[in-house]
Design an enzyme around this catalytic site. Structure first.
Site, PDB file in Angstrom:
ATOM      1  N   GLY B  50       0.430  -1.220   0.077  1.00  0.00           N
ATOM      2  CA  GLY B  50      -0.384  -0.472  -0.067  1.00  0.00           C
ATOM      3  C   GLY B  50       0.314   1.377  -0.110  1.00  0.00           C
ATOM      4  CB  CYS B  51       3.570   2.087   0.304  1.00  0.00           C
ATOM      5  SG  CYS B  51       3.761   1.517   2.508  1.00  0.00           S
ATOM      6  CD  GLN B  52       3.416   7.675  -5.334  1.00  0.00           C
ATOM      7  OE1 GLN B  52       4.141   7.601  -5.262  1.00  0.00           O
ATOM      8  NE2 GLN B  52       2.189   7.632  -5.636  1.00  0.00           N
TER       9      GLN B  52
END
Lengths: 404, 140
Positions: B50-52
């Protein structure tokens, strides 16, 4: 005469500030801003003739129906479709693509082949993977070169009598490449394959003539062409739309219903189950009117100037690399700076009031191809200015100095 | 020092900054000075989804205290992790579970707290707490 100062007055949002700085909106490939001419149409609808369509006998319903169908006619004319019922209102490009992918489930068999380009948006990959899983068809990829251009010689080799569908975007959202869709369509037709073109990124920059292109399906979203979100269109040739089964069941899409059997309504209603986004459809028509009034040729010329200038200025920054350097490209610049993560640049630009997109742009295969985690993408519209390009370049320089 | 005291200290430090530039420069410096995670721990399993930007977090128990090491490929994200690690590492799992995270808001990083924000600060905090829960169960 194209006058960007005058045009900007049409867009109320461009006057606002972000983090105490004047907004510099360079995320147009994600969504375009809305001019007051379109906002007024939306307000007018809800203030004066909000009603359900195609079924009421009362005046408001009739008025809303007329406006909605008038919008369909505008869209038909804009894309030069042969018939108005070849324009299906959808919730957007993704919905449009899913109608076709789902419909082809009944037309595709095990061993058939579907070709997709290597520079597709995820929304263009996933439905075809699902279709392949359901039917046992094989998904093949048309590769691209380092510049971000499709390798047409490989495409020639991939085509065969097994090819049933070819799927490609008109313009890549991550790289801005304008694909040679005329050639793609002609060659696909030579082997009897149907072609669906995703026009989401093309629609704000150029006008596709679906008859001249002889394309089988063409999909776009209204929010990329100064219209509202949640509405779009699927153009399909009448013969194809008749062949495809309906996508969703519900009101509006039926001719006759008994508990034994339902017969479906004619086009376009067969694909428009339930109460549609009436206001959205009408505003979509108004948005095309707005853009046509400015003129797509003037828009394209001006955006090309912005692209040239921005490319030149950004490349002056040491260590900056642009991804997507196709000969034919639109006003999208995807870039990275050596040793800096795109997310960090985007975060600092945001603090400076500059809106860009960072990440993989829903096109992970492209990022894998270049072996990068993502890019910073600045995408320009006809209401952006040369001064805004300067602000961007200064912002990127500032971010670079902070980060390195 | 307990978590609350460390958080107060961080809030004090951040209160000296006059604008976002100084805050970001500080976070970037923190990011650059974050002791790197052992390369062996930079595995798929340790990536926070869920992290870019990519974020790896590793946790291990040392004398009933939980020690975190972490890394990211983005420097601002790394700065944020450095702040989190300072607040939560080398603490008892139960204290980590019980800790509140209001100090993030107080140091002006609220914008990074939105669940849709691509750096996933929320996912990071959740992950640290999940580790704490897992090790607390082990201790019991």
């Amino acid at each position: 005469m194209f006058n960007v100062k005058e045009i900007r007055k049409d867009f109320p949002i461009l006057k606002r500030e972000v983090n105490g700085k004047p907004l510099v909106y360079l995320d147009n490939a994600a969504t375009s801003q809305t001019p007051k001419q379109v906002i007024d149409v939306i307000t007018d609808y809800y203030q004066n003739y909000n009603a359900n369509i195609h079924r009421g006998v009362h005046a408001l319903s009739q008025e809303a129906t007329d406006k909605y169908e008038e919008a369909r006619n505008k869209i038909q004319q804009h894309f030069n479709a042969a018939k108005a019922h070849e324009i299906i209102f959808t919730s957007g490009t993704t919905h449009s693509i899913n109608i076709v992918a789902n419909g082809f489930s009944s037309l595709i068999q095990k061993g058939d082949e579907i070709l997709v380009s290597a520079m597709e948006h995820h929304s263009n990959i996933v439905p075809w993977q699902m279709l392949s899983e359901r039917t046992g068809a094989v998904l093949k990829v048309i590769p691209m070169n380092q510049k971000g251009e499709l390798q047409m010689d490989v495409y020639d080799k991939l085509l065969s009598d097994k090819t049933k569908l070819v799927f490609c975007n008109h313009i890549s959202n991550a790289l801005g490449t304008i694909n040679p869709i005329e050639e793609i369509i002609t060659k696909a037709h030579n082997v009897g394959a149907a072609v669906l073109i995703d026009g989401a990124q093309a629609a704000p920059h150029l006008v596709a003539d679906v008859q001249k292109l002889d394309v089988d399906f063409y999909a776009i979203s209204a929010h990329k062409v100064c219209g509202p979100t949640g509405v779009g269109m699927l153009y399909g040739k009448e013969k194809w739309l008749n062949k495809l089964p309906p996508y969703q069941g519900g009101g509006e899409m039926i001719a006759e219903v008994t508990f034994e059997k339902t017969t479906y309504a004619n086009l376009p209603h067969k694909f428009e189950a339930g109460t549609p986004n009436i206001c959205g459809g009408i505003a979509f028509g108004a948005a095309l009117d707005y853009m046509n009034k400015i003129g797509f040729e003037a828009i394209a010329n001006y955006e090309y100037e912005l692209l040239e200038y921005a490319t030149e200025e950004l490349l002056k920054i040491d260590g900056l690399k642009i991804y997507g350097t196709a000969k034919n490209k639109t006003s999208v610049i995807s870039f990275n700076i050596d040793g800096v993560h795109p997310y960090d640049i985007g975060s600092i630009l945001d603090k400076l009031g500059i809106a860009v997109r960072t990440g993989h742009h829903c096109a992970q295969p492209i990022m894998d191809f270049y072996k990068i985690p993502g890019t910073v993408r600045a995408s320009f519209s006809f209401y952006n200015t040369i001064e805004e390009v300067d602000v961007l370049v200064a912002g990127v320089n500032r971010a670079k100095n902070m980060l390195l | 020092m307990n978590i609350e005291a460390i958080q107060e200290e961080i809030v004090d430090e951040f209160s000296m900054f006059e604008d976002w530039m100084q805050r970001y420069e500080y976070m970037i410096d923190l990011g650059k000075s974050l002791p790197l995670i052992d390369e062996n721990y930079k595995t798929e399993d340790n990536i926070i989804k869920g992290c870019q930007s990519k974020v790896w977090v590793h946790a291990e128990l040392d004398n009933e205290k939980l020690v975190f090491t972490a890394d990211s490929d983005a420097i601002i994200t790394k700065g944020i992790i450095a702040i989190l690690i300072r607040a939560f590492s080398n603490q008892k799992p139960q204290d980590i579970i019980d800790a509140n995270t209001d100090f993030i808001d107080e140091i002006g990083l609220k914008e990074h707290l939105s669940p849709t924000r691509a750096n996933g600060l929320v996912s990071m905090i959740k992950q640290l707490k999940l580790y704490a829960v897992a090790y607390q169960t082990q201790l019991n």
